[in-house]
Design an enzyme around this catalytic site. Sequence first.
Site, short mmCIF file in Angstrom:
data_model
loop_
_atom_site.label_atom_id
_atom_site.label_comp_id
_atom_site.label_asym_id
_atom_site.label_seq_id
_atom_site.Cartn_x
_atom_site.Cartn_y
_atom_site.Cartn_z
N THR A 281 19.07 -1.38 -12.11
CA THR A 281 20.52 -1.38 -11.91
C THR A 281 21.09 -2.75 -12.24
O THR A 281 22.29 -2.95 -12.20
CB THR A 281 20.87 -1.00 -10.45
OG1 THR A 281 20.13 -1.86 -9.58
CG2 THR A 281 20.53 0.44 -10.13
N ARG B 36 12.98 -5.73 17.72
CA ARG B 36 12.51 -6.56 16.59
C ARG B 36 11.77 -7.76 17.16
O ARG B 36 12.30 -8.44 18.05
CB ARG B 36 13.71 -7.02 15.76
CG ARG B 36 13.33 -7.78 14.51
CD ARG B 36 12.93 -6.89 13.35
NE ARG B 36 13.99 -6.00 12.94
CZ ARG B 36 13.76 -4.83 12.33
NH1 ARG B 36 12.54 -4.43 12.06
NH2 ARG B 36 14.77 -4.06 12.00
N GLY C 156 10.61 -4.58 8.23
CA GLY C 156 11.38 -3.34 8.36
C GLY C 156 12.85 -3.55 8.09
O GLY C 156 13.57 -2.62 7.74
N HIS D 139 4.38 -3.03 12.38
CA HIS D 139 5.07 -2.53 13.56
C HIS D 139 4.02 -2.15 14.62
O HIS D 139 3.01 -1.54 14.28
CB HIS D 139 5.85 -1.25 13.22
CG HIS D 139 7.15 -1.50 12.49
ND1 HIS D 139 7.59 -2.74 12.12
CD2 HIS D 139 8.10 -0.62 12.07
CE1 HIS D 139 8.76 -2.63 11.50
NE2 HIS D 139 9.10 -1.35 11.46
N MET E 282 10.82 -4.90 -2.40
CA MET E 282 9.59 -5.09 -1.62
C MET E 282 8.78 -3.80 -1.50
O MET E 282 7.59 -3.78 -1.81
CB MET E 282 9.94 -5.64 -0.24
CG MET E 282 8.72 -6.10 0.51
SD MET E 282 9.12 -7.24 1.82
CE MET E 282 10.11 -6.22 2.89
N LYS F 14 16.12 8.21 15.68
CA LYS F 14 15.23 8.77 14.66
C LYS F 14 13.89 9.23 15.25
O LYS F 14 13.24 10.12 14.72
CB LYS F 14 14.96 7.72 13.57
CG LYS F 14 16.15 7.49 12.65
CD LYS F 14 15.87 6.35 11.68
CE LYS F 14 17.08 6.10 10.78
NZ LYS F 14 16.88 4.92 9.91
N GLN G 249 15.21 2.30 -4.15
CA GLN G 249 16.40 1.49 -4.42
C GLN G 249 17.33 1.39 -3.21
O GLN G 249 18.20 0.55 -3.16
CB GLN G 249 17.13 2.09 -5.63
CG GLN G 249 18.36 1.37 -6.10
CD GLN G 249 18.04 0.01 -6.75
OE1 GLN G 249 16.92 -0.20 -7.22
NE2 GLN G 249 18.98 -0.89 -6.74
N CYS H 20 9.77 4.17 9.19
CA CYS H 20 8.45 3.54 9.30
C CYS H 20 7.86 3.64 10.70
O CYS H 20 6.66 3.91 10.87
CB CYS H 20 8.53 2.10 8.86
SG CYS H 20 9.92 1.21 9.55
N GLN I 149 8.87 -4.29 16.42
CA GLN I 149 8.99 -4.07 14.98
C GLN I 149 9.08 -5.36 14.18
O GLN I 149 9.81 -6.29 14.53
CB GLN I 149 10.21 -3.18 14.71
CG GLN I 149 10.00 -1.78 15.27
CD GLN I 149 11.11 -0.80 14.99
OE1 GLN I 149 11.50 -0.07 15.89
NE2 GLN I 149 11.62 -0.76 13.78
N ARG J 62 17.03 12.28 4.47
CA ARG J 62 15.92 12.70 5.34
C ARG J 62 16.19 13.94 6.18
O ARG J 62 15.37 14.83 6.30
CB ARG J 62 15.59 11.56 6.29
CG ARG J 62 14.28 10.93 6.02
CD ARG J 62 14.01 9.85 7.02
NE ARG J 62 13.62 8.63 6.33
CZ ARG J 62 13.78 7.41 6.84
NH1 ARG J 62 14.34 7.25 8.03
NH2 ARG J 62 13.39 6.36 6.15
N1 HSE Z 1 14.22 0.87 10.21
C1 HSE Z 1 12.96 0.24 10.27
C2 HSE Z 1 13.06 -1.16 10.80
C3 HSE Z 1 12.31 0.16 8.94
O1 HSE Z 1 14.18 -1.67 10.88
O2 HSE Z 1 12.04 -1.74 11.15
C4 HSE Z 1 12.12 1.32 8.10
O3 HSE Z 1 11.98 2.59 8.56
#
Ligand code: HSE
Length: 369
Positions: free
Chosen positions: A37, A264, A166, A271, A12, A241, A73, A135, A162, A102
């Site tokens: 792959t 979520r 994501g 988001h 995606m 993060k 990937q 993100c 979110q 990161r």
């Molecule tokens: N970890 C984020 C999420 C997506 O679950 O929405 C990417 O950074």
Amino acid sequence: MLRVGFIGWRGMVGSVLMQRMREEKDFAGLDPVFFSTSNVGGAAPKECADGGLLKDGADLRELARCDVLISCQGGEYTGEVYGPLRKGKWTGYWIDAASALRMSEDAVIILDPVNAEVIRSALAKNVRAYIGGNCTVSLMLMAVSGLFRAGLVEWMTTMTYQAASGAGAAKMLELVKQIGFLTDATRKTPSENALEVDRAMILEQRSPRLPVKEFGVPLAGSLIPWIAEEMPEGQTKEEWKGMAETNKIMGIDPPVPVDGICVRVGTMRCHSQGLCIKLKKDVPLADIEQILAGGNAWVRVIPNNKESTTRCLTPTAVSGTLSVPIGRIHKLKMGPKFVGAFTVGDQLLWGAAEPLRRMLGILRSHLNA
Ligand code: HSE
């Protein structure tokens, strides 16, 4: 010509990257090669030089022939090939959407509208790993980088909403299936009585028929206040993060505290975040708006009124665009240094693919290639 290898270009994020690179004619003057792959030897995209066939994504020798590798990937793949490539003395540039590298000292988190100086200084120091940020963090910083850059933020809370994207493509598909199940249930026993419809909905949400293989629980008509792994002291990894990446992206030391609750919700690919920002001093609202608007070319300050907010500050309005609107900006009742705001951004564009393609552009200027 710069030989650039793409891995994970069919997933995606990879597909959005390909689409954006085509739109911006980024392939011109490149020697792109494509890895797989699962379909080695299959037909590569039309941009591919070198015979037009997919190369083996596990073939370190073939990977090492590239000046730049761009991976969408996933972290597992990064873990498998990055170390061995470097051990084999590969000195090319690694651009990655996954989080695996990161926080490594040898890597920079890329979000150039916000941290171009950090990237430029890393290139000058010969850093070879450039990694897209989380993100949520990237979208938040696209919205409020002006305040961080002005050194005005004492701390910030981020309450997130979110999107399914994501969590990956399979999750988006499951969300839509769940929505279908719920609407089907209300069609079976049509009613104009809200309480009856609610009963039909909750029965379906709690029924074993609802597809929940991906999320484990219903998301449609509900929400899930937990994203990613458990961390010490009650946080989730997604929440952790927020502070770690914000400070690394902006190059801030001592770090500014950033924390909140990540949730979520049943949106597809945008988001949203409710922010509470404690400023270091009382700054007039008009100045705050001006600083935010000057943060970069994509942030849009939305007037704090119902018409503008409902028209411009929603996932529906923002999906598929590079705009990062921030609105609902007002002083909170906690005091004159407390600012509330709300922001929305496309998780697959600024949240994932866009910083990668822009990093390739920066690299090309740096190398004059
Ligand atoms: N970890 C984020 C999420 C997506 O679950 O929405 C990417 O950074």
